[in-house]
Design a protein around this motif. Structure first.
Motif, PDB file in Angstrom:
ATOM      1  N   ASN A 136      43.365  36.870  52.366  1.00 36.11           N
ATOM      2  CA  ASN A 136      43.896  36.940  50.812  1.00 36.11           C
ATOM      3  C   ASN A 136      44.774  35.756  50.810  1.00 36.11           C
ATOM      4  O   ASN A 136      45.679  36.096  50.308  1.00 36.11           O
ATOM      5  N   ARG A 137      44.267  34.418  50.813  1.00 42.90           N
ATOM      6  CA  ARG A 137      45.020  33.384  50.660  1.00 42.90           C
ATOM      7  C   ARG A 137      45.539  33.075  49.229  1.00 42.90           C
ATOM      8  O   ARG A 137      46.381  32.396  48.800  1.00 42.90           O
ATOM      9  N   LEU A 138      44.654  33.527  48.177  1.00 43.93           N
ATOM     10  CA  LEU A 138      44.716  33.215  46.892  1.00 43.93           C
ATOM     11  C   LEU A 138      46.244  34.182  46.351  1.00 43.93           C
ATOM     12  O   LEU A 138      46.679  34.034  45.679  1.00 43.93           O
ATOM     13  N   ALA A 139      46.105  35.410  47.069  1.00 46.53           N
ATOM     14  CA  ALA A 139      47.581  36.102  46.836  1.00 46.53           C
ATOM     15  C   ALA A 139      48.923  35.219  47.010  1.00 46.53           C
ATOM     16  O   ALA A 139      49.698  35.493  46.333  1.00 46.53           O
ATOM     17  N   LEU A 140      48.823  34.409  47.714  1.00 46.69           N
ATOM     18  CA  LEU A 140      49.945  33.664  48.456  1.00 46.69           C
ATOM     19  C   LEU A 140      50.034  32.641  47.154  1.00 46.69           C
ATOM     20  O   LEU A 140      51.326  32.397  46.641  1.00 46.69           O
ATOM     21  N   ARG A 141      49.107  32.289  46.576  1.00 45.67           N
ATOM     22  CA  ARG A 141      49.295  31.221  45.384  1.00 45.67           C
ATOM     23  C   ARG A 141      49.575  32.000  44.176  1.00 45.67           C
ATOM     24  O   ARG A 141      50.427  31.565  43.276  1.00 45.67           O
ATOM     25  N   ASN A 142      49.125  33.289  44.109  1.00 47.86           N
ATOM     26  CA  ASN A 142      49.548  34.058  42.993  1.00 47.86           C
ATOM     27  C   ASN A 142      51.160  34.026  42.952  1.00 47.86           C
ATOM     28  O   ASN A 142      51.608  34.300  41.980  1.00 47.86           O
ATOM     29  N   THR A 143      51.675  34.569  44.236  1.00 51.57           N
ATOM     30  CA  THR A 143      52.980  34.755  44.165  1.00 51.57           C
ATOM     31  C   THR A 143      53.852  33.726  43.940  1.00 51.57           C
ATOM     32  O   THR A 143      54.852  33.574  43.241  1.00 51.57           O
ATOM     33  N   ARG A 191      29.637  34.442  38.692  1.00 45.18           N
ATOM     34  CA  ARG A 191      29.534  35.814  38.418  1.00 45.18           C
ATOM     35  C   ARG A 191      30.663  36.169  37.535  1.00 45.18           C
ATOM     36  O   ARG A 191      31.760  35.951  37.773  1.00 45.18           O
ATOM     37  N   PRO A 192      30.303  36.973  36.501  1.00 38.98           N
ATOM     38  CA  PRO A 192      31.149  37.208  35.473  1.00 38.98           C
ATOM     39  C   PRO A 192      32.163  38.304  35.954  1.00 38.98           C
ATOM     40  O   PRO A 192      31.751  39.009  36.902  1.00 38.98           O
ATOM     41  N   PRO A 193      33.349  38.372  35.423  1.00 35.09           N
ATOM     42  CA  PRO A 193      34.290  39.400  36.131  1.00 35.09           C
ATOM     43  C   PRO A 193      33.799  40.722  35.425  1.00 35.09           C
ATOM     44  O   PRO A 193      32.804  41.202  34.902  1.00 35.09           O
ATOM     45  N   ARG A 194      34.445  41.969  36.238  1.00 34.51           N
ATOM     46  CA  ARG A 194      34.232  43.275  35.895  1.00 34.51           C
ATOM     47  C   ARG A 194      35.068  43.649  34.540  1.00 34.51           C
ATOM     48  O   ARG A 194      36.168  43.699  34.700  1.00 34.51           O
ATOM     49  N   LEU A 195      34.100  43.666  33.586  1.00 38.59           N
ATOM     50  CA  LEU A 195      34.784  43.948  32.309  1.00 38.59           C
ATOM     51  C   LEU A 195      35.007  45.712  32.128  1.00 38.59           C
ATOM     52  O   LEU A 195      34.178  46.305  32.736  1.00 38.59           O
ATOM     53  N   GLY A 196      36.176  45.848  31.461  1.00 37.43           N
ATOM     54  CA  GLY A 196      36.475  47.256  31.539  1.00 37.43           C
ATOM     55  C   GLY A 196      37.179  47.616  30.179  1.00 37.43           C
ATOM     56  O   GLY A 196      37.063  46.702  29.397  1.00 37.43           O
ATOM     57  N   PRO A 197      37.913  48.932  30.157  1.00 35.79           N
ATOM     58  CA  PRO A 197      38.627  49.069  28.806  1.00 35.79           C
ATOM     59  C   PRO A 197      39.802  48.022  28.359  1.00 35.79           C
ATOM     60  O   PRO A 197      40.186  47.932  27.156  1.00 35.79           O
ATOM     61  N   LEU A 198      40.148  47.517  29.676  1.00 37.28           N
ATOM     62  CA  LEU A 198      41.187  46.388  29.529  1.00 37.28           C
ATOM     63  C   LEU A 198      41.126  45.272  30.514  1.00 37.28           C
ATOM     64  O   LEU A 198      40.881  45.777  31.824  1.00 37.28           O
ATOM     65  N   THR A 199      40.676  44.291  30.206  1.00 34.57           N
ATOM     66  CA  THR A 199      40.447  42.994  31.104  1.00 34.57           C
ATOM     67  C   THR A 199      41.353  42.033  31.016  1.00 34.57           C
ATOM     68  O   THR A 199      41.772  41.343  30.026  1.00 34.57           O
ATOM     69  N   VAL A 200      42.007  41.923  32.246  1.00 35.18           N
ATOM     70  CA  VAL A 200      42.857  40.929  32.394  1.00 35.18           C
ATOM     71  C   VAL A 200      42.579  39.969  33.626  1.00 35.18           C
ATOM     72  O   VAL A 200      42.476  40.410  34.662  1.00 35.18           O
ATOM     73  N   PHE A 259      43.688  32.239  38.352  1.00 34.33           N
ATOM     74  CA  PHE A 259      42.973  31.558  39.323  1.00 34.33           C
ATOM     75  C   PHE A 259      41.439  32.058  39.485  1.00 34.33           C
ATOM     76  O   PHE A 259      40.554  31.149  39.580  1.00 34.33           O
ATOM     77  N   GLU A 260      41.403  33.100  39.973  1.00 32.82           N
ATOM     78  CA  GLU A 260      40.161  33.699  40.614  1.00 32.82           C
ATOM     79  C   GLU A 260      39.630  34.252  39.132  1.00 32.82           C
ATOM     80  O   GLU A 260      39.605  35.235  38.733  1.00 32.82           O
ATOM     81  N   LEU A 261      38.894  33.603  38.342  1.00 35.87           N
ATOM     82  CA  LEU A 261      38.455  33.870  36.910  1.00 35.87           C
ATOM     83  C   LEU A 261      37.493  35.071  36.757  1.00 35.87           C
ATOM     84  O   LEU A 261      37.236  35.472  35.934  1.00 35.87           O
ATOM     85  N   ARG A 262      36.680  35.348  38.076  1.00 34.84           N
ATOM     86  CA  ARG A 262      35.902  36.297  38.099  1.00 34.84           C
ATOM     87  C   ARG A 262      36.466  37.753  38.387  1.00 34.84           C
ATOM     88  O   ARG A 262      35.902  38.824  38.616  1.00 34.84           O
ATOM     89  N   HIS A 263      37.905  37.881  38.514  1.00 32.53           N
ATOM     90  CA  HIS A 263      38.425  38.807  39.055  1.00 32.53           C
ATOM     91  C   HIS A 263      39.329  39.662  37.904  1.00 32.53           C
ATOM     92  O   HIS A 263      40.426  38.898  37.444  1.00 32.53           O
ATOM     93  N   ASN A 264      39.024  40.869  37.435  1.00 38.80           N
ATOM     94  CA  ASN A 264      39.896  41.450  36.453  1.00 38.80           C
ATOM     95  C   ASN A 264      40.944  42.436  37.286  1.00 38.80           C
ATOM     96  O   ASN A 264      40.610  43.251  37.667  1.00 38.80           O
ATOM     97  N   VAL A 265      42.063  41.891  37.156  1.00 38.88           N
ATOM     98  CA  VAL A 265      43.193  42.870  37.914  1.00 38.88           C
ATOM     99  C   VAL A 265      43.511  44.105  37.369  1.00 38.88           C
ATOM    100  O   VAL A 265      43.972  44.868  38.047  1.00 38.88           O
ATOM    101  N   ALA A 266      42.964  44.370  36.098  1.00 38.85           N
ATOM    102  CA  ALA A 266      43.075  45.646  35.641  1.00 38.85           C
ATOM    103  C   ALA A 266      41.730  46.329  35.431  1.00 38.85           C
ATOM    104  O   ALA A 266      41.376  47.324  34.768  1.00 38.85           O
ATOM    105  N   GLY A 267      40.704  46.008  36.511  1.00 45.25           N
ATOM    106  CA  GLY A 267      39.342  46.691  36.618  1.00 45.25           C
ATOM    107  C   GLY A 267      39.349  48.152  37.092  1.00 45.25           C
ATOM    108  O   GLY A 267      38.311  48.812  36.668  1.00 45.25           O
ATOM    109  N   ASN A 268      40.568  48.592  37.668  1.00 41.78           N
ATOM    110  CA  ASN A 268      40.518  50.009  37.772  1.00 41.78           C
ATOM    111  C   ASN A 268      40.980  50.852  36.630  1.00 41.78           C
ATOM    112  O   ASN A 268      40.800  51.865  37.046  1.00 41.78           O
ATOM    113  N   LEU A 269      41.315  50.650  35.634  1.00 41.62           N
ATOM    114  CA  LEU A 269      41.888  50.994  34.460  1.00 41.62           C
ATOM    115  C   LEU A 269      40.776  51.763  33.770  1.00 41.62           C
ATOM    116  O   LEU A 269      39.836  51.399  33.512  1.00 41.62           O
ATOM    117  N   SER A 270      41.030  53.252  33.658  1.00 43.33           N
ATOM    118  CA  SER A 270      40.196  54.023  32.967  1.00 43.33           C
ATOM    119  C   SER A 270      40.388  53.889  31.418  1.00 43.33           C
ATOM    120  O   SER A 270      41.184  53.327  30.701  1.00 43.33           O
TER     121      SER A 270
END
Length: 801
Positions: free
Chosen positions: A312-319, A480-489, A493-504
């Motif tokens: 999870n090296r990208l998480a270091l950069r996010n921090t 690969r497109p991100p996982r679009l959901g009711p709220l997509t953020v 940096f990792e543009l295919r990752h929706n950090v709110a993808g778990n939101l209902s």
């Protein structure tokens, strides 16, 4: 409902003794028993019971007794799968066998001697399985009552927000304790993984940590892999033999090749080191199937939970990015702490059990950053702007993603925005109350709302054509497109990752609803002025816990609330659309709502006419017969039932002449062919924004559907596992069977359905409004209650075909 051993009947309904939850009726019991939580606990209980049966309790061991000694002794009775020792005192152990026969053989032998040690062996104590909920880490947390008293004494909302930070942030002792734990883990892991590095990330060091927050750690093994390859190469060249104890100098590395090992194998080694060699660590658990595989653990003395990941090296950069943003503007931290506490009190974020459909703190922080990026003038720059401010030495690419930004805040020009915290907090709620999450994607990298059509125009025949436009219009390749959901953020940096993808969808609606309520409150005097009588004001009222029920806007007794009660919403769900439909909507640009609404109209009409067996009627004829109380909904000679289509004279179901109404399909019960359905979907040149139908229902198709469906599945040999609304063909058969039991049909009820599509300043959705035209038996409320669940799910199922 079949009898279930974990379900008890109570005065108010039912209770699941396994999960410890109350259930109001039989349908919720069936759904709960088949749900993920109950099934997981059911399997866990079975596993624990099997482990108890296959285990023996061993006492009389010495503190220096090793697990290997116990394994070697008890393997004479059968294969041993695990040995759990009392690591703190070393006085007892639990030996688990692979089969129950090993347990019986060990218990039959009266005396056990291992060297000079006499062991006492007995059956493992059987304990009742109980679900132990995670304790809230409130021992060192804020006390909301105490905090509220401090906030009421503050002179302004700005001061209140600063006090929130002081109350919630990690104190010096907590930071020192976490630093010592990192140092201890570094020393231990270096013994087993030479040249490795333990690097903290996340809330512990990103300046947004709160009391007892989880500790996220990254185990960097890149240098260890180099060490192992170098040691292996030199050993082969020199022809060295293993050391006297039979192991090479790198100890645990002699058993595994890090460059070829899977993440699961490496994590098992990490878990073994934590269990056996790190004092105070317990509850070690490996999660190899997670999106980012981790090892979870707890520390007794520090009273915290931690995660260790190896990829999870990208998480270091996010921090580092959050650290930079915090240093760029002092207003960010008070805003984030205040909004996080507000979201936790409103049950929008901060799930104490982890996961779930709520907002995570990282996604909530990015929402605050994005809001500040969109102010005029901006408070924070975009990630793309930061990239151009970095020097060559600061360029960083991780896993193909450009993660470049300045390392120090001094390299970024200060913001010209002078708004205070009081104004920014109110503006945050206003901003997201009106945000169209269904049609827009939050991009912190570009500091703008990216139209959702940019992610819909992926050609299903060529999936590599997905692009994301820059501010200058140049396409940015996105394999690969991100996982679009009711709220997509989008991640910065990792543009295919929706950090709110778990939101209902429900959680997203709750977020906007609470933002709207907070916006109204921020316009009141209770927020703006300190109470002269010592009453609650400012943030104290804002942090009030969420009410169990939220009243409608029209009031409980108003005609508006009654009208709203007869509405069913169908939100825009990408997951319900096939690839071809996504591509067609993506090429429509801003007009995608109208094209989607045309598809919904066709699907909804099929639900009423084909799946539920409703008959179309002309409302004018019905109104003419209302006085007599008689309605003839049969199809007379040469007459075609029709319904109104508002705002336009065309529809996807046909193109009538000017001044004529849109004809409906025939009332014949024979299903429409797939070819006809495709023609009806593609025949429109213009798409309306609203439509109305008039329907008559002759059979109680909403009553007893579950039993009929279950009998139908049993007769076909299929296990009854389909939820309500799934399987359109199955639902059609259920309707026919119910209708067949009523050979003498009669007009039970007649109703009008109006459909409108909304978008722009609110989430894209279709709202169905129901009006009762005839209901002599008082059945419509029951029918409408059934439709609230059935209509959206079945319409989505038809859209997916």
């Amino acid at each position: 409902m079949e009898a279930h051993p974990d379900i008890q009947t109570t005065q108010k309904g039912f209770r699941c003794t396994l999960c410890g939850v109350n259930l109001p009726n039989e349908p919720t019991v069936d759904a709960h028993v088949k749900g993920r939580k109950h099934q997981n606990l059911f399997r866990l209980r079975a596993t624990r019971k099997e482990q108890e049966q296959n285990s023996v309790f061993v006492s009389g061991i010495k503190p220096d007794t090793s697990q290997m000694q116990l394994i070697q002794h008890f393997e004479q009775f059968g294969p041993v799968t695990d040995v759990i020792m009392d690591k703190e005192k070393g006085l007892y152990a639990i030996v688990q066998f692979e089969e129950h026969a090993g347990t019986d053989a060990a218990l039959v032998q009266l005396q056990h001697e291992m060297g000079n040690i006499k062991l006492r062996v007995k059956a493992r104590e059987k304990k009742e399985f109980k679900v132990v909920l995670k304790k809230k880490q409130d021992g060192k947390n804020y006390n909301l009552d105490t905090l509220s008293q401090e906030l009421c004494q503050a002179a302004s909302v700005n001061e209140q927000m600063l006090r929130v930070v002081e109350s919630l942030q990690l104190n010096e002792n907590e930071r020192d304790g976490r630093a010592l734990l990192v140092k201890m883990l570094q020393e231990v892991f270096t013994e087993f993984f030479p040249d490795c590095e333990i690097l903290p990330f996340g809330s512990t060091i990103n300046t947004f940590g709160v009391h007892s927050c989880d500790m996220d750690l990254f185990l960097d093994l890149e240098k260890t892999k180099t060490f192992q390859a170098r040691a292996k190469s030199s050993s082969e060249q020199a022809g060295d033999c293993p050391s006297e104890d039979g192991r090479s100098e790198d100890s645990i590395l002699s058993d595994i090749d890090l460059s070829a090992a899977s993440s699961a194998e490496v994590l098992e080694l990490v878990a073994a080191v934590l269990r056996k060699c790190v004092p105070g660590v317990h509850k070690v658990q490996t999660l190899p199937t997670a999106r980012l595989p981790v090892v979870k653990f707890s520390h007794r003395d520090l009273n915290l939970q931690g995660d260790i990941t190896i990829n999870n090296r990208l998480a270091l950069r996010n921090t580092r990015f959050l650290q930079l943003c915090s240093g760029l503007d002092s207003r960010l931290r008070p805003l984030v702490y205040t909004i996080r506490l507000w979201a936790k009190q409103k049950q929008l974020a901060g799930n104490p059990f982890g996961g779930g459909p709520l907002l995570n703190n990282y996604a909530l922080t990015l929402l605050v950053i994005f809001f500040l990026q969109t102010r005029d003038p901006p408070v924070l720059p975009s990630v793309d702007q930061l990239r151009h401010m970095a020097c060559e030495e600061e360029e960083c690419v991780i896993e193909g993603w450009d993660c470049t930004f300045p390392s120090q805040p001094i390299a970024v020009p200060p913001s010209k925005n002078t708004e205070d915290l009081y104004s920014l907090l109110s503006a945050f709620f206003s901003f997201y109350t009106a945000f169209d999450f269904s049609a827009s994607v939050v991009s912190v990298r570009e500091a703008r709302q990216v139209p959702i059509t940019c992610f819909l125009n992926q050609d299903p025949q060529n999936p590599q054509t997905q692009t994301l436009p820059n501010n200058n219009g140049a396409p940015k390749p996105l394999a690969r497109p991100p996982r679009l959901g009711p709220l997509t953020v989008l991640d910065p940096f990792e543009l295919r990752h929706n950090v709110a993808g778990n939101l209902s969808e429900r959680a997203q609606k709750s977020f906007q609803l609470e933002c709207g309520n907070a916006e109204k409150y921020c316009r009141s005097l209770q927020y703006q002025r300190k109470s002269a009588k010592g009453k609650s004001w400012g943030l104290v009222r804002l942090f009030a816990p969420r009410s169990p029920t939220v009243p409608s806007r029209g009031g409980s007794g108003s005609s508006e609330s009654k009208e709203r009660h007869l509405e069913i919403s169908l939100p825009f769900r990408l997951a319900a659309l096939p690839d071809a439909a996504r591509f067609r909507l993506g090429t429509a640009g801003d007009g995608f709502r109208e094209q989607w609404f045309a598809m919904v109209r066709v699907a909804a009409e099929r639900v009423f006419q084909e799946v539920l067996g409703c008959s179309p009627a002309q409302e004018e004829e019905f109104e003419a017969q209302m006085d007599t109380g008689v309605m003839d909904t049969s199809n007379p000679e040469g007459r075609t039932p029709s319904c109104s289509s508002l705002d336009t004279s065309t529809s996807p179901l046909g193109t009538p002449q000017a001044g004529q109404k849109r004809p409906l399909a025939s009332t014949d019960s024979s299903p429409i062919s797939p070819q006809e359905k495709r023609q009806r979907l593609s025949s429109a040149d213009e798409q309306p924004h609203s439509a109305t139908w008039c329907w008559v229902q002759r059979h109680r198709v909403w009553a007893g559907r579950r039993k009929v469906r279950r009998d139908l599945l049993k007769s076909s040999g299929t296990e009854s596992s389909q939820p309500e609304g799934d399987g359109v063909e199955m639902e059609l058969q259920v309707t026919r069977l119910i209708a067949a039991k009523e050979p003498d049909p009669r007009d039970l009820l007649a109703f009008r359905v109006g459909a409108d599509v909304f978008g722009g300043n609110e989430n894209t959705k279709v709202v169905f409004r129901f009006t009762t035209l005839s209901d002599n038996l008082g059945l419509f409320q029951d029918f409408f209650h059934f439709l609230e669940c059935f209509l959206p799910k079945t319409t989505d199922a038809l859209l997916g075909k």
